[in-house]
Design an enzyme around this catalytic site. Sequence first.
Site, short mmCIF file in Angstrom:
data_model
loop_
_atom_site.label_atom_id
_atom_site.label_comp_id
_atom_site.label_asym_id
_atom_site.label_seq_id
_atom_site.Cartn_x
_atom_site.Cartn_y
_atom_site.Cartn_z
N LYS A 182 0.81 -1.22 0.00
CA LYS A 182 0.00 0.00 0.00
C LYS A 182 0.84 1.27 0.00
O LYS A 182 1.82 1.37 0.72
CB LYS A 182 -0.90 -0.02 1.24
N GLY A 187 6.65 0.81 5.60
CA GLY A 187 7.53 -0.12 4.88
C GLY A 187 7.54 0.12 3.39
O GLY A 187 8.59 0.09 2.74
N CYS A 188 6.37 0.37 2.83
CA CYS A 188 6.26 0.60 1.39
C CYS A 188 6.93 1.91 0.98
O CYS A 188 7.54 2.00 -0.08
CB CYS A 188 4.79 0.58 0.96
N THR A 189 6.82 2.92 1.83
CA THR A 189 7.47 4.20 1.55
C THR A 189 8.99 4.02 1.58
O THR A 189 9.69 4.46 0.66
CB THR A 189 7.02 5.27 2.56
N SER A 201 10.17 2.03 -1.51
CA SER A 201 10.11 2.85 -2.72
C SER A 201 11.20 3.92 -2.73
O SER A 201 11.81 4.20 -3.77
CB SER A 201 8.72 3.50 -2.84
#
Length: 155
Positions: free
Chosen positions: A36, A41-43, A46
């Site tokens: 998401k 974690g995704c930030t 990325s």
Amino acid sequence: MLNQPVNNFTATATSETKVQLTDLAGQQVLLYFYPKDNTPGCTTESQDFRDLHDQFAAANTVVFGVSRDSMRTHENFKAKHSFPFELISDTEETLCKQFDVIKEKNTFGKKHFGIERSTFLIDSKGVLRHEWRKVKVAGHAAEVLEAAQTLNTSN
């Protein structure tokens, strides 16, 4: 799937981009699937791919982030963090199913289906050469970069 040709796909990405695997022939393609936009974690993941983007480009590798988020959410996420690569919106889970990344998850005792953090490296001829599943964010982008550089010099 490993060491097999990847079926062609068409996807919609940020910056009004249509992504088609056959159009990327001659370049390595990196797809990293994440749960998401705008989650910690995704930030971080990325941002790690962003920070190594020039090195991926030097290794003839095109980077795409993939999640089930909407295009609007993707555009905001990309702009907020200045990602130099496109984000694919897979709301229909077409790519998620092709790469088998939808898994049952347990979040705070509640079961649901979501994207298991996974990364795939496709060579310049469209063959899947590396896959990482159940990815831990720390050090992941650097490990993928090393694989992309090695693969690029062997082609």
